[in-house]
Scaffold this motif. Structure first.
Motif, PDB file in Angstrom:
ATOM      1  N   ALA A 140       0.624  -1.274   0.041  1.00  0.00           N
ATOM      2  CA  ALA A 140      -0.038  -0.071  -0.118  1.00  0.00           C
ATOM      3  C   ALA A 140       0.801   1.319  -0.046  1.00  0.00           C
ATOM      4  N   ALA A 141       2.124   1.188   0.012  1.00  0.00           N
ATOM      5  CA  ALA A 141       3.011   2.272  -0.243  1.00  0.00           C
ATOM      6  C   ALA A 141       4.038   2.240  -1.440  1.00  0.00           C
ATOM      7  N   GLY A 142       3.561   1.805  -2.368  1.00  0.00           N
ATOM      8  CA  GLY A 142       4.314   1.745  -3.898  1.00  0.00           C
ATOM      9  C   GLY A 142       5.047   0.695  -3.922  1.00  0.00           C
ATOM     10  N   SER A 143       4.862  -0.552  -3.168  1.00  0.00           N
ATOM     11  CA  SER A 143       5.602  -1.501  -2.941  1.00  0.00           C
ATOM     12  C   SER A 143       7.196  -1.160  -2.497  1.00  0.00           C
ATOM     13  N   GLU A 144       7.264  -0.088  -1.631  1.00  0.00           N
ATOM     14  CA  GLU A 144       8.535   0.344  -1.064  1.00  0.00           C
ATOM     15  C   GLU A 144       8.528   0.276   0.529  1.00  0.00           C
ATOM     16  N   PHE A 145       9.808   0.013   0.853  1.00  0.00           N
ATOM     17  CA  PHE A 145       9.706  -0.169   2.391  1.00  0.00           C
ATOM     18  C   PHE A 145      10.420   1.243   2.713  1.00  0.00           C
ATOM     19  N   ASP A 146       9.576   2.003   3.657  1.00  0.00           N
ATOM     20  CA  ASP A 146       9.919   3.246   4.478  1.00  0.00           C
ATOM     21  C   ASP A 146      10.959   2.791   5.519  1.00  0.00           C
ATOM     22  N   PHE A 147      12.257   3.292   5.414  1.00  0.00           N
ATOM     23  CA  PHE A 147      13.042   3.015   6.599  1.00  0.00           C
ATOM     24  C   PHE A 147      13.052   3.899   7.444  1.00  0.00           C
ATOM     25  N   ALA A 148      12.159   4.765   7.574  1.00  0.00           N
ATOM     26  CA  ALA A 148      11.966   5.965   8.564  1.00  0.00           C
ATOM     27  C   ALA A 148      11.914   5.337  10.132  1.00  0.00           C
ATOM     28  N   HIS A 149      11.100   4.145  10.332  1.00  0.00           N
ATOM     29  CA  HIS A 149      11.032   3.655  11.580  1.00  0.00           C
ATOM     30  C   HIS A 149      11.922   2.452  11.952  1.00  0.00           C
ATOM     31  N   LEU A 150      12.826   1.993  11.105  1.00  0.00           N
ATOM     32  CA  LEU A 150      13.684   0.800  11.386  1.00  0.00           C
ATOM     33  C   LEU A 150      14.832   1.147  12.437  1.00  0.00           C
ATOM     34  N   LEU A 151      14.508   0.909  13.737  1.00  0.00           N
ATOM     35  CA  LEU A 151      15.462   1.307  14.685  1.00  0.00           C
ATOM     36  C   LEU A 151      16.917   0.193  14.397  1.00  0.00           C
ATOM     37  N   ALA A 152      17.989   0.524  15.162  1.00  0.00           N
ATOM     38  CA  ALA A 152      19.140  -0.123  14.904  1.00  0.00           C
ATOM     39  C   ALA A 152      19.555  -1.046  15.989  1.00  0.00           C
ATOM     40  N   ASP A 153      18.500  -0.966  17.083  1.00  0.00           N
ATOM     41  CA  ASP A 153      19.056  -1.860  18.287  1.00  0.00           C
ATOM     42  C   ASP A 153      18.776  -3.505  18.115  1.00  0.00           C
ATOM     43  N   ASP A 154      19.834  -3.982  18.650  1.00  0.00           N
ATOM     44  CA  ASP A 154      19.795  -5.644  18.278  1.00  0.00           C
ATOM     45  C   ASP A 154      19.771  -6.100  17.103  1.00  0.00           C
ATOM     46  N   ILE A 155      20.344  -5.456  16.108  1.00  0.00           N
ATOM     47  CA  ILE A 155      20.751  -5.865  14.711  1.00  0.00           C
ATOM     48  C   ILE A 155      22.113  -6.341  14.905  1.00  0.00           C
ATOM     49  N   GLU A 156      22.144  -7.653  14.463  1.00  0.00           N
ATOM     50  CA  GLU A 156      23.747  -8.062  14.129  1.00  0.00           C
ATOM     51  C   GLU A 156      24.298  -8.134  12.844  1.00  0.00           C
ATOM     52  N   ARG A 157      23.628  -7.766  11.617  1.00  0.00           N
ATOM     53  CA  ARG A 157      24.177  -7.782  10.631  1.00  0.00           C
ATOM     54  C   ARG A 157      23.128  -7.048   9.399  1.00  0.00           C
ATOM     55  N   ILE A 158      23.926  -6.449   8.875  1.00  0.00           N
ATOM     56  CA  ILE A 158      23.011  -5.894   7.492  1.00  0.00           C
ATOM     57  C   ILE A 158      23.793  -6.325   6.036  1.00  0.00           C
ATOM     58  N   GLU A 159      23.159  -6.911   5.116  1.00  0.00           N
ATOM     59  CA  GLU A 159      23.838  -7.146   3.931  1.00  0.00           C
ATOM     60  C   GLU A 159      23.070  -6.254   2.933  1.00  0.00           C
ATOM     61  N   VAL A 160      24.140  -5.913   1.975  1.00  0.00           N
ATOM     62  CA  VAL A 160      23.393  -5.123   0.805  1.00  0.00           C
ATOM     63  C   VAL A 160      23.825  -5.607  -0.428  1.00  0.00           C
ATOM     64  N   LEU A 161      23.154  -6.338  -1.090  1.00  0.00           N
ATOM     65  CA  LEU A 161      23.422  -6.901  -2.594  1.00  0.00           C
ATOM     66  C   LEU A 161      23.194  -6.134  -3.532  1.00  0.00           C
ATOM     67  N   ARG A 215      20.886 -26.214  22.091  1.00  0.00           N
ATOM     68  CA  ARG A 215      19.256 -26.676  21.808  1.00  0.00           C
ATOM     69  C   ARG A 215      18.546 -25.687  21.443  1.00  0.00           C
ATOM     70  N   TYR A 216      18.516 -24.463  22.121  1.00  0.00           N
ATOM     71  CA  TYR A 216      17.411 -23.567  21.907  1.00  0.00           C
ATOM     72  C   TYR A 216      18.136 -22.154  21.879  1.00  0.00           C
ATOM     73  N   ASN A 217      17.440 -20.938  21.420  1.00  0.00           N
ATOM     74  CA  ASN A 217      18.112 -19.667  21.628  1.00  0.00           C
ATOM     75  C   ASN A 217      16.690 -18.868  21.661  1.00  0.00           C
ATOM     76  N   PHE A 218      16.946 -17.625  22.329  1.00  0.00           N
ATOM     77  CA  PHE A 218      15.783 -16.792  22.339  1.00  0.00           C
ATOM     78  C   PHE A 218      16.237 -15.269  22.748  1.00  0.00           C
ATOM     79  N   ILE A 219      15.530 -14.428  22.200  1.00  0.00           N
ATOM     80  CA  ILE A 219      15.825 -12.878  22.601  1.00  0.00           C
ATOM     81  C   ILE A 219      14.405 -12.276  22.524  1.00  0.00           C
ATOM     82  N   ALA A 220      14.201 -11.356  23.391  1.00  0.00           N
ATOM     83  CA  ALA A 220      13.138 -10.489  23.512  1.00  0.00           C
ATOM     84  C   ALA A 220      13.743  -9.073  23.704  1.00  0.00           C
ATOM     85  N   SER A 221      13.206  -8.111  23.072  1.00  0.00           N
ATOM     86  CA  SER A 221      13.564  -6.650  23.084  1.00  0.00           C
ATOM     87  C   SER A 221      12.460  -5.657  22.988  1.00  0.00           C
ATOM     88  N   ALA A 222      12.676  -4.521  23.591  1.00  0.00           N
ATOM     89  CA  ALA A 222      11.742  -3.159  23.413  1.00  0.00           C
ATOM     90  C   ALA A 222      12.651  -2.060  23.050  1.00  0.00           C
TER      91      ALA A 222
END
Length: 665
Positions: A140-161, A215-222
């Motif tokens: 509903a937004a031109g098939s585009e992602f608006d990066f305005a609201h993507l916070l960088a907390d708890d990000i481990e990796r960004i790949e740009v291809l 055996r398992y992994n988890f994370i919860a973040s705010a």
């Protein structure tokens, strides 16, 4: 294992009374509680780690659908680590993307406003974006992602291809792919928190709990972000009203290995935001439109979730992955005096996918390693638009079939071929393909690489059927088609560094562009050519230098310069560790050359090109580790107090200072 698939029942209204939780919010509270409950039940069995961060090897998880060593990747790919984000104290992902070769970022005002990312001169909606394997481009937004609201907390990796990737990822990947991966829990249960404040009435923070075993992994973040901001409409045009912004984001991620060969995982992410807006007016002194102070805002919600199962057979030689992803992104635009809703947009996507990869070796024949992949994806996209002029609700289904073959010969030469067939309910079915090659010389640490690919971008539902006071959809639009190639060299240099050089060329046919109050396909082909440079090196102990430069020349079929594509982009990031590894300094410089932008006549029937001046942004960050659990940090942004436009007439932040504290338990 839990799967979260819900739709929004209603959005909370602002006002003096407490908001009523939506279904999404209730489910997310349950998800977070589940993650914390899992942590409490298993904490005594967890193992200690070295800091709780996932240490990924030098691989790409995006370039070839399966994990591939970077030495075998023939495409141009850039990896940003979570450590780099923390060194620079970056709070929004879009700020990190400014440092990637070939990427141009345009934000329509201060924080919280529409933020577009263009790869190699392609349009913003020709960039495919994933977050934890979830395709998040908004129908509903031109098939585009608006990066305005993507916070960088708890990000481990960004790949740009970079370069056309439709053969792997379908429509929206004409320019390339951005894949954001959040960290997963490791080791004994740990809690972390930070809080920060500073200029423009800004306050933000984050809290998380994570852990894991074999055996398992988890994370919860705010996370939360709040700022009084500045005027969206530039003060240089006489506007004075401050426009605030708020963001609240929670996410939970968990995985469980039922056996050594079968595992389940799930992730859920929810963001709610509110951004003050300004309106458009006609400025007689300039002869075109621009922003002006107004009492308007937009409230948004983003809900992303994915669940998947992974099975290994034949002693790990046959990998199968099946998953389901769902996204729902809502925006409500309001006039605040008097209070009334002027328009709403709701974009939904449901995806089912299956991927099967067979790995095998032929040591007696060319000493080769092989990987053959087959994948099928089915997307159901829906866009709902309502405004005071009209409304529409449209859906479209697409099924894509992907085949890919990878071979590594003599441990030096790696070749990849991919082909995709998309069956589409609205448009003619399309076939796209891609080929890459990489040759790695171990003795000199040199990798020679090249790639060629084709792409397709279907018209958006709004371009086809949208209707506002100044826009009429065009149902006769054809899909845009692209092709591109690049050649490059990656050279290992002293100090374990890498120098990479790439030449690229892209062509886009039937480019969709605005014409009066509608959209049309431009005849002919738009062309974009350029050079990308990247450098990462540690010349002396404790000093790291990262730099990038892009020269890009983009023209439409009529030879006119493409807007919001600066010819020259450059960045330098220097990080130095001192005081027995307890303190760190970071200096970053971003340069953007002159560029063009669109403005409109009073009736929006004509548009004109204006020039935007070059600018340089200088930021300085510092941190000090008092003990293992306490860190103080601070940064200065836009030290030169540059006055500039990313989009004509829209305000940008001047000099600001921020300080915070980070705790780990």
């Amino acid at each position: 294992m839990f799967v979260l698939i819900v739709r929004k029942d209603f959005a909370p209204e602002s006002g003096p009374s407490a908001p009523v939780p939506t279904t999404k919010q209730s489910i997310l509270v349950a998800a977070l509680a589940l993650a914390v409950g899992l942590e409490a039940a298993a904490a005594q069995d967890a193992d200690l780690d070295d800091g709780g961060n996932l240490d990924l090897p030098e691989i790409s998880v995006t370039a070839n659908l399966v994990e591939t060593p970077l030495s075998q990747v023939g495409s141009a790919v850039t990896v940003i680590t979570g450590e780099e984000l923390r060194e620079q104290q970056i709070k929004f992902v879009s700020e990190a993307l400014r440092q990637v070769p070939g990427l141009a970022v345009s934000r329509t005002g201060p924080l919280g406003q529409l933020t577009q990312v263009r790869i190699r001169g392609s349009e913003g909606n020709q960039t495919k974006v994933f977050i934890d394997g979830i395709p998040v481009n908004d129908p509903a937004a031109g098939s585009e992602f608006d990066f305005a609201h993507l916070l960088a907390d708890d990000i481990e990796r960004i790949e740009v291809l970079r370069g056309p990737q439709s053969a792997l990822y379908g429509s929206d990947a004409v320019g390339g792919v951005i894949n954001v991966v959040t960290r997963r829990g490791e080791g004994r249960t740990r809690a972390a928190a930070r809080v920060e404040g500073g200029s423009f009435g800004t306050l933000n923070g984050n809290a998380s709990v994570s852990g894991g075993t074999d055996r398992y992994n988890f994370i919860a973040s705010a996370s939360g972000f709040q700022t009084e901001g500045i005027s969206v409409a530039s003060t240089r045009l006489g506007n004075k009203e401050k426009d605030g912004y708020g963001n609240g984001t929670v996410f939970a991620k968990a995985g469980y290995n039922l056996t050594d060969t079968f595992d389940l995982s799930a992730v859920v992410r929810y963001t709610t935001s509110r951004s003050d807006l300004d309106a458009e007016t006609f400025y007689p002194q300039y002869g075109h439109t621009g922003p002006v102070d107004a009492l308007q805002d937009v409230k948004g919600e983003q809900f992303f979730t994915r669940a998947q199962a992974r099975l290994l057979l034949l002693d790990g030689h046959w990998e199968q992955i099946a998953g389901f992803a769902y996204t729902d992104q809502d925006r409500t635009y309001r006039d605040l005096d008097p209070r009334m809703v002027t328009s709403t947009y709701d974009g939904e996507r449901a995806r089912f996918d299956y991927q099967s990869t067979f790995f095998f070796d032929t040591p007696q024949f060319l000493d080769a390693s092989h990987a053959a992949t087959f994948a099928v994806e089915h997307d159901e996209d829906k866009a709902i638009s309502k405004n005071v002029w009209s409304s529409f609700e449209k859906s479209i289904g697409t099924t894509g079939f992907v085949g890919q073959y990878q071979v590594s010969l003599f441990e030096d030469l790696s070749l990849t071929g991919s082909i995709r067939r998309d069956d589409n309910e609205l448009f003619k079915d399309s076939t796209t393909y891609r080929a890459t090659a990489a040759y790695f010389l171990k003795e000199s640490g040199t990798k020679l690489r090249g790639s060629y690919g084709t792409g397709v971008k279907n018209p958006t539902l709004f371009e086809l059927y949208g209707y506002t006071n100044n826009y009429r959809g065009n149902p006769n639009l054809k899909p845009e088609r692209g092709e591109g190639w690049d050649i490059g060299i990656d050279q290992q240099i002293f100090g374990g560094g890498i120098l990479d050089i790439t030449y690229f060329s892209q062509r886009i046919t039937d480019l969709i562009t605005g014409a009066g109050q509608t959209s049309i396909n431009l005849p002919g082909s738009s062309k974009i050519d350029g050079v990308e440079l990247g450098l990462s090196v540690s010349p002396i102990t404790n000093l790291t230098l990262r730099a990038s430069y892009t020269y890009m020349n983009g023209e439409d079929a009529d030879g006119r310069t493409l807007v919001r594509r600066p010819k020259n982009l450059a960045s330098i990031d220097v990080s130095y560790i001192l005081l027995d590894d307890r303190a760190q300094l970071n200096l970053s410089v971003d340069y953007v050359s002159k560029q063009k932008d669109w403005v409109y006549s009073a009736d929006y029937n004509e548009r004109y090109i204006v020039d935007l001046n070059a600018y340089t942004l200088v930021n300085l960050a510092a941190s000090y580790q008092i003990n293992d659990g306490l860190q103080l940090y601070g940064r200065l942004e836009n030290i030169l107090d540059e006055k500039y436009y990313e989009v004509w007439g829209y305000g940008t932040l001047g000099f600001g200072g921020y300080a915070g504290v980070r705790l780990t338990f």
